[in-house]
Design a protein around this motif. Structure first.
Motif, PDB file in Angstrom:
ATOM      1  N   GLY A  38       0.790  -1.225   0.000  1.00  0.00           N
ATOM      2  CA  GLY A  38       0.000   0.000   0.000  1.00  0.00           C
ATOM      3  C   GLY A  38       0.823   1.277   0.000  1.00  0.00           C
ATOM      4  O   GLY A  38       0.282   2.363  -0.149  1.00  0.00           O
ATOM      5  N   ALA A  39       2.133   1.155   0.146  1.00  0.00           N
ATOM      6  CA  ALA A  39       3.028   2.325   0.171  1.00  0.00           C
ATOM      7  C   ALA A  39       3.393   2.751  -1.246  1.00  0.00           C
ATOM      8  O   ALA A  39       3.330   1.954  -2.182  1.00  0.00           O
ATOM      9  CB  ALA A  39       4.290   2.005   0.963  1.00  0.00           C
ATOM     10  N   SER A  40       3.804   3.990  -1.376  1.00  0.00           N
ATOM     11  CA  SER A  40       4.258   4.493  -2.667  1.00  0.00           C
ATOM     12  C   SER A  40       5.617   3.892  -3.012  1.00  0.00           C
ATOM     13  O   SER A  40       6.520   3.863  -2.170  1.00  0.00           O
ATOM     14  CB  SER A  40       4.360   6.022  -2.628  1.00  0.00           C
ATOM     15  N   HIS A  41       5.725   3.413  -4.243  1.00  0.00           N
ATOM     16  CA  HIS A  41       6.977   2.829  -4.724  1.00  0.00           C
ATOM     17  C   HIS A  41       7.435   3.501  -6.014  1.00  0.00           C
ATOM     18  O   HIS A  41       8.123   2.880  -6.827  1.00  0.00           O
ATOM     19  CB  HIS A  41       6.806   1.322  -4.934  1.00  0.00           C
ATOM     20  N   GLY A  42       7.029   4.761  -6.215  1.00  0.00           N
ATOM     21  CA  GLY A  42       7.474   5.494  -7.387  1.00  0.00           C
ATOM     22  C   GLY A  42       6.324   6.113  -8.148  1.00  0.00           C
ATOM     23  O   GLY A  42       5.225   6.304  -7.616  1.00  0.00           O
ATOM     24  N   THR A  43       6.595   6.410  -9.421  1.00  0.00           N
ATOM     25  CA  THR A  43       5.587   7.041 -10.273  1.00  0.00           C
ATOM     26  C   THR A  43       5.575   6.396 -11.653  1.00  0.00           C
ATOM     27  O   THR A  43       6.563   5.816 -12.099  1.00  0.00           O
ATOM     28  CB  THR A  43       5.846   8.548 -10.452  1.00  0.00           C
ATOM     29  N   VAL A  44       4.431   6.560 -12.292  1.00  0.00           N
ATOM     30  CA  VAL A  44       4.256   6.151 -13.677  1.00  0.00           C
ATOM     31  C   VAL A  44       3.730   7.372 -14.411  1.00  0.00           C
ATOM     32  O   VAL A  44       2.784   8.016 -13.956  1.00  0.00           O
ATOM     33  CB  VAL A  44       3.252   4.985 -13.791  1.00  0.00           C
ATOM     34  N   GLU A  45       4.370   7.718 -15.521  1.00  0.00           N
ATOM     35  CA  GLU A  45       3.922   8.849 -16.338  1.00  0.00           C
ATOM     36  C   GLU A  45       3.673   8.335 -17.743  1.00  0.00           C
ATOM     37  O   GLU A  45       4.525   7.660 -18.317  1.00  0.00           O
ATOM     38  CB  GLU A  45       4.993   9.936 -16.362  1.00  0.00           C
ATOM     39  N   VAL A  46       2.508   8.658 -18.288  1.00  0.00           N
ATOM     40  CA  VAL A  46       2.187   8.262 -19.653  1.00  0.00           C
ATOM     41  C   VAL A  46       1.952   9.534 -20.458  1.00  0.00           C
ATOM     42  O   VAL A  46       1.177  10.402 -20.059  1.00  0.00           O
ATOM     43  CB  VAL A  46       0.953   7.342 -19.720  1.00  0.00           C
ATOM     44  N   THR A  47       2.647   9.635 -21.581  1.00  0.00           N
ATOM     45  CA  THR A  47       2.542  10.791 -22.462  1.00  0.00           C
ATOM     46  C   THR A  47       1.889  10.360 -23.759  1.00  0.00           C
ATOM     47  O   THR A  47       2.311   9.383 -24.383  1.00  0.00           O
ATOM     48  CB  THR A  47       3.941  11.379 -22.762  1.00  0.00           C
ATOM     49  N   ASP A  48       0.862  11.095 -24.143  1.00  0.00           N
ATOM     50  CA  ASP A  48       0.173  10.838 -25.402  1.00  0.00           C
ATOM     51  C   ASP A  48       1.100  11.199 -26.559  1.00  0.00           C
ATOM     52  O   ASP A  48       1.783  12.220 -26.517  1.00  0.00           O
ATOM     53  CB  ASP A  48      -1.099  11.692 -25.457  1.00  0.00           C
ATOM     54  N   ALA A  49       1.153  10.357 -27.554  1.00  0.00           N
ATOM     55  CA  ALA A  49       1.964  10.593 -28.752  1.00  0.00           C
ATOM     56  C   ALA A  49       1.055  10.411 -29.976  1.00  0.00           C
ATOM     57  O   ALA A  49       0.002   9.782 -29.878  1.00  0.00           O
ATOM     58  CB  ALA A  49       3.133   9.614 -28.801  1.00  0.00           C
ATOM     59  N   PRO A  50       1.432  10.949 -31.121  1.00  0.00           N
ATOM     60  CA  PRO A  50       0.560  10.862 -32.301  1.00  0.00           C
ATOM     61  C   PRO A  50       0.152   9.444 -32.693  1.00  0.00           C
ATOM     62  O   PRO A  50      -0.941   9.231 -33.183  1.00  0.00           O
ATOM     63  CB  PRO A  50       1.384  11.520 -33.405  1.00  0.00           C
ATOM     64  N   LYS A  51       1.003   8.451 -32.445  1.00  0.00           N
ATOM     65  CA  LYS A  51       0.673   7.086 -32.875  1.00  0.00           C
ATOM     66  C   LYS A  51       0.799   6.076 -31.742  1.00  0.00           C
ATOM     67  O   LYS A  51       1.062   4.909 -31.980  1.00  0.00           O
ATOM     68  CB  LYS A  51       1.563   6.684 -34.042  1.00  0.00           C
ATOM     69  N   GLY A  52       0.611   6.534 -30.502  1.00  0.00           N
ATOM     70  CA  GLY A  52       0.717   5.647 -29.346  1.00  0.00           C
ATOM     71  C   GLY A  52       0.938   6.437 -28.079  1.00  0.00           C
ATOM     72  O   GLY A  52       0.482   7.572 -27.963  1.00  0.00           O
TER      73      GLY A  52
END
Length: 179
Positions: A38-52
């Motif tokens: 349940g603890a934080s173990h980092g981050t995930v960042e997703v960036t929109d791109a033109p083809k994915g």
């Protein structure tokens, strides 16, 4: 006429200024990567791109070695098992999802390459996927639909063929992706 290094840099700099800027403004979504504790173990960042999308994972406190990573269909990460994230993201018209980046019949759009966690329990990686999109562009499944989605890290590596999840085992970390 011979050019000095400074002249080449100046010429290149002026050339770069003359290049047109892209009209594509990238959207990003960031999620807190929770461990089974349940603890934080980092981050995930997703960036929109033109083809994915481009996925960046910064993780700590994981078991060293290779781990499977998948986009999951629901924006819910209830520890310790993260079953609330549902199955892998796949196109809505798929009757039976077939897993595996090495499977010729694969239609599981949540598939991603494995990540490696170092001896200190950390991982930093960027991955690119053409199988999904933020909002369903190009007929690809939407990560940011009404119930969002999640990124799940598994205990073992994905073998890219075994059904249903490539033998990746338990879910050990999860991050919600939602607007």
């Amino acid at each position: 006429m011979a050019y000095s290094c400074r002249n080449w840099v100046a010429a290149l700099g002026l050339g770069l200024l003359a290049l047109p800027m892209s009209a594509y403004a990238a959207d990003k979504v960031t999620g807190d990567l929770k461990g089974s504790d349940g603890a934080s173990h980092g981050t995930v960042e997703v960036t929109d791109a033109p083809k994915g999308v481009i996925l960046r994972i910064t993780a700590t406190g994981l078991t060293p070695g290779w781990h499977g990573v998948h986009f999951h269909e629901k924006g819910a990460c209830t520890p310790p098992t993260f079953k609330s994230a549902g199955g892998h993201v796949h196109a809505h018209d798929v009757a039976k999802p077939v897993h595996g980046l090495l499977n010729a019949n694969a239609n599981d759009d949540g598939d991603l390459p494995n990540i490696h966690v170092g001896p200190d329990g950390t991982a930093t990686v960027e991955l690119y996927s053409t199988l999904v999109s933020f909002k369903g562009d190009g007929g690809r499944p939407a990560l940011l639909d009404a119930d969002g989605s999640s990124v799940v890290i598994h205990a073992k590596p994905d073998d890219y063929q075994t059904q249903p999840i490539g033998g990746a085992g338990d879910r050990v970390a999860c991050a919600v992706l939602a607007q």
